[in-house]
Design a protein around this motif. Structure first.
Motif, PDB file in Angstrom:
ATOM      1  N   GLY A  29       2.922  -0.989 -11.844  1.00 25.90           N
ATOM      2  CA  GLY A  29       3.589  -2.037 -11.082  1.00 25.90           C
ATOM      3  C   GLY A  29       3.178  -2.026  -9.624  1.00 25.90           C
ATOM      4  N   ALA A  30       3.039  -0.828  -9.052  1.00 22.97           N
ATOM      5  CA  ALA A  30       2.656  -0.709  -7.644  1.00 22.97           C
ATOM      6  C   ALA A  30       1.249  -1.237  -7.397  1.00 22.97           C
ATOM      7  N   ILE A  31       0.319  -0.926  -8.307  1.00 18.63           N
ATOM      8  CA  ILE A  31      -1.057  -1.359  -8.087  1.00 18.63           C
ATOM      9  C   ILE A  31      -1.173  -2.873  -8.259  1.00 18.63           C
ATOM     10  N   PHE A  37       0.844  -1.200   0.000  1.00 19.74           N
ATOM     11  CA  PHE A  37       0.000   0.000   0.000  1.00 19.74           C
ATOM     12  C   PHE A  37       0.878   1.249   0.000  1.00 19.74           C
ATOM     13  N   ALA A  38       1.993   1.194   0.735  1.00 23.64           N
ATOM     14  CA  ALA A  38       2.927   2.326   0.742  1.00 23.64           C
ATOM     15  C   ALA A  38       3.499   2.552  -0.657  1.00 23.64           C
ATOM     16  N   LEU A  39       3.791   1.466  -1.372  1.00 20.06           N
ATOM     17  CA  LEU A  39       4.260   1.592  -2.749  1.00 20.06           C
ATOM     18  C   LEU A  39       3.207   2.281  -3.610  1.00 20.06           C
ATOM     19  N   LEU A  40       1.966   1.890  -3.401  1.00 26.52           N
ATOM     20  CA  LEU A  40       0.874   2.435  -4.202  1.00 26.52           C
ATOM     21  C   LEU A  40       0.694   3.930  -3.968  1.00 26.52           C
ATOM     22  N   GLN A  41       0.932   4.382  -2.748  1.00 25.12           N
ATOM     23  CA  GLN A  41       0.755   5.795  -2.427  1.00 25.12           C
ATOM     24  C   GLN A  41       1.882   6.660  -2.984  1.00 25.12           C
ATOM     25  N   PRO A  75       4.634   5.615  -5.584  1.00 22.31           N
ATOM     26  CA  PRO A  75       5.416   4.706  -6.441  1.00 22.31           C
ATOM     27  C   PRO A  75       6.751   5.306  -6.892  1.00 22.31           C
ATOM     28  N   ALA A  76       6.773   6.594  -7.206  1.00 22.21           N
ATOM     29  CA  ALA A  76       8.009   7.208  -7.704  1.00 22.21           C
ATOM     30  C   ALA A  76       9.109   7.173  -6.652  1.00 22.21           C
TER      31      ALA A  76
END
Length: 207
Positions: free
Chosen positions: A67-69, A52-56, A58-59
């Motif tokens: 990729g994050a989702i 979820f942290a990646l999704l918030q 990603p950059a």
């Protein structure tokens, strides 16, 4: 995408202890090999939290939004297959916030997004094995989001569409819960549903 095809995942729950066990499939003939890897419910929760942290952002993590989702959806699908519920997953996530007061499951960061993924799995004509008897989402959450998710599931499977107009989804929110999220949030949550369906029942080529 191979997650659902390679073995079966489930959570064994004994009081507060929870273990997630992966069993490899059988080989030809009478020989069978079973591989088991146990991890606590907290580890499942940490995986969801990390994705979820990646999704918030990603950059920040040097990953594309697509990729994050996909990684977040895969982790949420794993938790669903393991038999986790919004309540047990939220308790594990909330327990990581030392000193924080206990909050409702849906108020824990990421739980709405996880619940949307799980509703998509529950409503998909392509069944996903779930190793647990507890209700994945609360009745209230289902009532609030079922119509939203159903519009996308119907578009995907029965109209073979990879999109739904945002204003229609916002109107569904207005009718169901009396308010609508901003367009960018609606778009992200709609994409969660599409990504989930594409994972369990791919029917469109990937970009």
């Amino acid at each position: 995408a191979d997650l659902l095809l390679q073995g079966r995942d489930f959570c064994v729950m004994r009081g507060a202890a929870r273990a997630c066990v992966r069993c490899a499939g059988a080989t030809k003939g009478k020989r069978r090999r079973m591989t088991r890897a146990a991890s606590s419910g907290n580890e499942v929760a940490r995986s969801v939290h990390r994705k979820f942290a990646l999704l918030q952002n990603p950059a920040v993590h040097n990953i594309t939004y697509s990729g994050a989702i996909e990684e977040f959806v895969s982790s949420a699908v794993m938790a669903f297959e393991c038999g986790c519920t919004q309540t047990t997953l939220a308790e594990a996530l909330d327990g990581m916030r030392s000193g924080s007061p206990q909050v409702e499951a849906e108020d824990v960061e990421g739980m709405v997004e996880v619940g949307i993924v799980w509703l998509a799995l529950m409503m998909s004509p392509k069944p996903v094995t779930r190793w647990g008897s507890g209700e994945a989402v609360s009745k209230q959450f289902a009532a609030n989001w079922m119509g939203f998710v159903k519009m996308i599931v119907d578009a995907y499977f029965y109209k073979r569409m990879a999109w739904v107009q945002l204003d229609r989804l916002q109107l569904e929110q207005m009718v169901t819960i009396g308010s609508a999220d901003p367009a960018h949030i609606v778009a992200e949550r709609a994409r969660l549903v599409f990504t989930t369906l594409q994972l369990v029942a791919p029917q469109f080529p990937k970009d």
